[in-house]
Design a protein around this motif. Sequence first.
Motif, PDB file in Angstrom:
ATOM      1  N   ARG B 178     -36.678  51.457  -1.961  1.00 12.09           N
ATOM      2  CA  ARG B 178     -36.774  51.067  -0.559  1.00 12.09           C
ATOM      3  C   ARG B 178     -37.700  49.859  -0.402  1.00 12.09           C
ATOM      4  NH1 ARG B 178     -36.288  55.904   3.495  1.00 12.09           N
ATOM      5  NH2 ARG B 178     -38.135  56.700   2.452  1.00 12.09           N
ATOM      6  N   GLU B 182     -36.274  46.603   1.326  1.00  4.34           N
ATOM      7  CA  GLU B 182     -36.844  46.114   2.582  1.00  4.34           C
ATOM      8  C   GLU B 182     -37.388  44.702   2.434  1.00  4.34           C
ATOM      9  OE1 GLU B 182     -39.683  48.888   4.013  1.00  4.34           O
ATOM     10  OE2 GLU B 182     -38.185  50.399   4.555  1.00  4.34           O
ATOM     11  N   ASP B 186     -34.663  42.999   4.404  1.00  7.46           N
ATOM     12  CA  ASP B 186     -35.388  43.677   5.456  1.00  7.46           C
ATOM     13  C   ASP B 186     -34.534  44.580   6.339  1.00  7.46           C
ATOM     14  OD1 ASP B 186     -35.748  40.440   6.765  1.00  7.46           O
ATOM     15  OD2 ASP B 186     -34.416  41.932   7.638  1.00  7.46           O
ATOM     16  N   HIS B 188     -34.216  48.844   6.988  1.00  8.30           N
ATOM     17  CA  HIS B 188     -34.807  50.137   6.666  1.00  8.30           C
ATOM     18  C   HIS B 188     -33.699  51.175   6.527  1.00  8.30           C
ATOM     19  CE1 HIS B 188     -37.559  53.521   6.699  1.00  8.30           C
ATOM     20  NE2 HIS B 188     -36.771  54.076   7.609  1.00  8.30           N
TER      21      HIS B 188
END
Lengths: 226, 226
Positions: B178, B182, B186, B188
């Motif tokens: 993650r 991210e 970017d 989530h």
Amino acid sequence: MAQTDTVTRILDTAEVLFAERGFAETSLRNITGKAKVNLAAVNYHFGSKKALIQAVFSRYLDPFSDRFHAAIDELERGYGDRVIPLEVLLETMARTVLEVPAERHSLKVFMRLLGLAYSQAQGHLRRYIQDQYGTVFTRFVALVRKATPELPDSERFWRLHFALGTVIFTLSGLDALRDIAEKDYDEHVSVRDLVRRMMPVVVSALKAPLPEPAPTIPPATREPTA
Amino acid sequence: MAQTDTVTRILDTAEVLFAERGFAETSLRNITGKAKVNLAAVNYHFGSKKALIQAVFSRYLDPFSDRFHAAIDELERGYGDRVIPLEVLLETMARTVLEVPAERHSLKVFMRLLGLAYSQAQGHLRRYIQDQYGTVFTRFVALVRKATPELPDSERFWRLHFALGTVIFTLSGLDALRDIAEKDYDEHVSVRDLVRRMMPVVVSALKAPLPEPAPTIPPATREPTA
DNA sequence: CCAGTATTCAAACAATTGTTTCCAACTGCC
DNA sequence: GGCAGTTGGAAACAATTGTTTGAATACTGG
């Protein structure tokens, strides 16, 4: 000869024991005992146990990195401006991965190290790989991108890691899985055999249809069972 | 009830620490210190560290086993003699897996523990899981078998473990992945989001075309698999 | 209330860990 | 040959491990 002999014997023994039991479960006395070198030799030649682990690591990743760069060079030279098909890219990756450890011992250590590098969350290992060998991976991903233009970037990112999970999990847990497989289907599978089986699976996985868009309304429709 | 049960506090702390560092790297003093219980409490309540590890697993696998049996029961009742589609089977598995840990902590811990059970140690854990919860998986595999009749048994075995590798690797290394995702895209992603993305990938992986039968001609002996 | 069990606690246990020390043995070089 | 520096080796080091002990405390049923 006696100069590198101790170092090499430590590395050879360490990678086997690491692969069999893991890192924490393998003591330096275990290694030096089986390698028939003095206990202090590890700290003398490598500095610490952690440095020994990284040395085992570099011994795989350095030649891999070199060869894979070379293989991609040749590939790009051969294809010119044409897009290199996904299957060819994966084949090349697989061939290089198989080629390097074949010179010494098993692929298991390599894969387990890779797995640890990812799973050990805040790990110094992941950053070490990223810093040291990141360019090779970036280059590969760029080619995969051209081969799968229909995939959104983030989707391809995740799917490549899905595939990475398949490979790492299977090959690093090879002994365990082979035990079960031989008991249930009494067939002996080689690593090459497994890689051959993985190939169409990974290709299909990467080319799978895109998932249904996220359910923006969480508890809307909920009767999946017929 | 002394604040919260000592047993529960040990289990809660142990599962988190085990997931973060692994079993060998997590000492009892580490657990009891963070759980604020006495060191001897572990051996008093569980008997040994090994037994504690198994207890941590049971706490996840017992409810999972029950619920999944129930879910399969309902599925079979609904479908009667008709074959349950692969997608439905996977959806049911995913839903049950997501359901159980949601009650306490994250799925990450559960997956990490599963991954450790496969890769770590010489497998007393694997055997424990196999002996204790084997029937659930056997039942699931039998249904997958009906849903994928074109697959040879051993091929299906390996592909299911390929898929298991994808799931375990992705969810157990969730934080690391993650982070990268991210930073680069970017966006989530939630666990549910990831499972949704995995679904078509796993389905396509299982339904992939069979690999080319023979690698080359190195081994002449290929029939005596009995 | 009190007997009896269940639990907690501090301390010590024996074993194993990674690391260091100090000295002998060897190497290559002038 | 003899002195530099490098390598090998046995022993001890300090720290940490899982486990056990025995007394102190908390709880519970009668």
